[in-house]
Design a protein around this motif. Sequence first.
Motif, PDB file in Angstrom:
ATOM      1  N   THR A 129     -11.495  -0.674 -15.567  1.00 41.32           N
ATOM      2  CA  THR A 129     -10.504   0.369 -15.313  1.00 41.32           C
ATOM      3  C   THR A 129     -10.628   0.815 -13.865  1.00 41.32           C
ATOM      4  O   THR A 129     -11.738   0.967 -13.350  1.00 41.32           O
ATOM      5  CB  THR A 129     -10.748   1.591 -16.225  1.00 41.32           C
ATOM      6  OG1 THR A 129     -10.685   1.175 -17.586  1.00 41.32           O
ATOM      7  CG2 THR A 129      -9.731   2.682 -15.977  1.00 41.32           C
ATOM      8  N   VAL A 130      -9.490   1.031 -13.209  1.00 42.38           N
ATOM      9  CA  VAL A 130      -9.459   1.529 -11.840  1.00 42.38           C
ATOM     10  C   VAL A 130      -8.566   2.764 -11.822  1.00 42.38           C
ATOM     11  O   VAL A 130      -7.498   2.774 -12.443  1.00 42.38           O
ATOM     12  CB  VAL A 130      -8.921   0.458 -10.862  1.00 42.38           C
ATOM     13  CG1 VAL A 130      -8.847   1.016  -9.442  1.00 42.38           C
ATOM     14  CG2 VAL A 130      -9.775  -0.800 -10.905  1.00 42.38           C
ATOM     15  N   PHE A 131      -8.999   3.797 -11.101  1.00 51.08           N
ATOM     16  CA  PHE A 131      -8.266   5.055 -11.006  1.00 51.08           C
ATOM     17  C   PHE A 131      -7.768   5.255  -9.590  1.00 51.08           C
ATOM     18  O   PHE A 131      -8.516   5.063  -8.629  1.00 51.08           O
ATOM     19  CB  PHE A 131      -9.173   6.216 -11.419  1.00 51.08           C
ATOM     20  CG  PHE A 131      -8.537   7.571 -11.274  1.00 51.08           C
ATOM     21  CD1 PHE A 131      -7.484   7.959 -12.084  1.00 51.08           C
ATOM     22  CD2 PHE A 131      -8.999   8.462 -10.314  1.00 51.08           C
ATOM     23  CE1 PHE A 131      -6.892   9.213 -11.948  1.00 51.08           C
ATOM     24  CE2 PHE A 131      -8.429   9.724 -10.178  1.00 51.08           C
ATOM     25  CZ  PHE A 131      -7.366  10.092 -10.998  1.00 51.08           C
ATOM     26  N   GLY A 132      -6.499   5.664  -9.452  1.00 56.59           N
ATOM     27  CA  GLY A 132      -5.909   5.980  -8.159  1.00 56.59           C
ATOM     28  C   GLY A 132      -5.344   7.390  -8.171  1.00 56.59           C
ATOM     29  O   GLY A 132      -4.293   7.620  -8.769  1.00 56.59           O
ATOM     30  N   LEU A 167       0.868  -1.172   0.000  1.00 56.46           N
ATOM     31  CA  LEU A 167       0.000   0.000   0.000  1.00 56.46           C
ATOM     32  C   LEU A 167       0.908   1.226   0.000  1.00 56.46           C
ATOM     33  O   LEU A 167       1.828   1.331   0.820  1.00 56.46           O
ATOM     34  CB  LEU A 167      -0.893  -0.014   1.245  1.00 56.46           C
ATOM     35  CG  LEU A 167      -1.979   1.046   1.321  1.00 56.46           C
ATOM     36  CD1 LEU A 167      -3.039   0.808   0.261  1.00 56.46           C
ATOM     37  CD2 LEU A 167      -2.619   1.045   2.711  1.00 56.46           C
ATOM     38  N   HIS A 168       0.692   2.122  -0.951  1.00 54.64           N
ATOM     39  CA  HIS A 168       1.578   3.268  -1.104  1.00 54.64           C
ATOM     40  C   HIS A 168       0.805   4.426  -1.719  1.00 54.64           C
ATOM     41  O   HIS A 168      -0.343   4.269  -2.128  1.00 54.64           O
ATOM     42  CB  HIS A 168       2.782   2.904  -1.993  1.00 54.64           C
ATOM     43  CG  HIS A 168       2.407   2.572  -3.396  1.00 54.64           C
ATOM     44  ND1 HIS A 168       1.905   1.329  -3.776  1.00 54.64           N
ATOM     45  CD2 HIS A 168       2.438   3.317  -4.534  1.00 54.64           C
ATOM     46  CE1 HIS A 168       1.657   1.329  -5.075  1.00 54.64           C
ATOM     47  NE2 HIS A 168       1.955   2.522  -5.562  1.00 54.64           N
ATOM     48  N   LEU A 169       1.452   5.570  -1.783  1.00 52.34           N
ATOM     49  CA  LEU A 169       0.866   6.714  -2.480  1.00 52.34           C
ATOM     50  C   LEU A 169       1.952   7.408  -3.286  1.00 52.34           C
ATOM     51  O   LEU A 169       3.138   7.246  -3.025  1.00 52.34           O
ATOM     52  CB  LEU A 169       0.177   7.683  -1.514  1.00 52.34           C
ATOM     53  CG  LEU A 169       0.999   8.333  -0.418  1.00 52.34           C
ATOM     54  CD1 LEU A 169       1.751   9.563  -0.904  1.00 52.34           C
ATOM     55  CD2 LEU A 169       0.083   8.742   0.729  1.00 52.34           C
ATOM     56  N   LYS A 198      -7.208  -1.732  -3.823  1.00 50.25           N
ATOM     57  CA  LYS A 198      -7.643  -0.902  -2.699  1.00 50.25           C
ATOM     58  C   LYS A 198      -7.174   0.508  -3.031  1.00 50.25           C
ATOM     59  O   LYS A 198      -5.990   0.747  -3.239  1.00 50.25           O
ATOM     60  CB  LYS A 198      -7.028  -1.371  -1.385  1.00 50.25           C
ATOM     61  CG  LYS A 198      -7.456  -0.510  -0.188  1.00 50.25           C
ATOM     62  CD  LYS A 198      -7.002  -1.112   1.116  1.00 50.25           C
ATOM     63  CE  LYS A 198      -7.370  -0.265   2.314  1.00 50.25           C
ATOM     64  NZ  LYS A 198      -8.782  -0.040   2.512  1.00 50.25           N
ATOM     65  N   VAL A 199      -8.117   1.443  -3.097  1.00 47.19           N
ATOM     66  CA  VAL A 199      -7.814   2.845  -3.366  1.00 47.19           C
ATOM     67  C   VAL A 199      -8.538   3.647  -2.290  1.00 47.19           C
ATOM     68  O   VAL A 199      -9.770   3.685  -2.266  1.00 47.19           O
ATOM     69  CB  VAL A 199      -8.276   3.278  -4.778  1.00 47.19           C
ATOM     70  CG1 VAL A 199      -7.937   4.746  -5.013  1.00 47.19           C
ATOM     71  CG2 VAL A 199      -7.657   2.396  -5.851  1.00 47.19           C
ATOM     72  N   GLY A 200      -7.756   4.253  -1.395  1.00 43.87           N
ATOM     73  CA  GLY A 200      -8.369   4.921  -0.255  1.00 43.87           C
ATOM     74  C   GLY A 200      -9.102   3.893   0.587  1.00 43.87           C
ATOM     75  O   GLY A 200      -8.541   2.872   0.959  1.00 43.87           O
TER      76      GLY A 200
END
Length: 192
Positions: free
Chosen positions: A119-122, A86-88, A106-108
């Motif tokens: 599609t997944v957006f981070g 898990l990173h940013l 996992k995003v937020g």
Amino acid sequence: MKRNSFLKFCLAAGTLLTASVSGLAKSNGNERIGKGLLVKAGKDRFDKPISLFQGDTFHTKVSTADSDGDVYVFESTREKEGGPSLHLHYEQDEFWYILSGEFLFKVGEETFTAKAGDTVFGPRNVPHAFAKVGKGESKLLMFFQPAGKMEKMFKDISEGANKNMTTDEEKDKFFSAYGLKRVGPPLTYSKW
């Protein structure tokens, strides 16, 4: 000096200064390639795929240099289950387009299961992680906008830059140099 002469001098000096700064900004050596680009399926932009994480292969599709740093795109082929911690990213948005297989994201505070065509957006500054799930080969396209130092980081890792790092402090310092911060463990997945 008379007032009119002084004003003309100031305007001329301002114009000269603005032109000089503008010229320096344009001469930083980074320019778009200025032509179309085709990278064939299963191929790398430079015919040098990046091998990472024991069985993952990254094929650059749009290099950081191609877009003057605006975007970096690569296709990731993954054999093993799992994914990054898990990173940013401080300055990059990241998004993933699933080509084949299944991934957990996992995003937020949100968790998603994504399959081919999803599609997944981070967004930047939002902690995120993903993990390949299931057996067999899976593929996804990954996009970083702006490109930042991501392409360089993956190349450096593939060349062993972090191979002998054993402490969390060493790893955190390494990732920080590329604009990332680790904030948690990798995702685990279980079909219950």
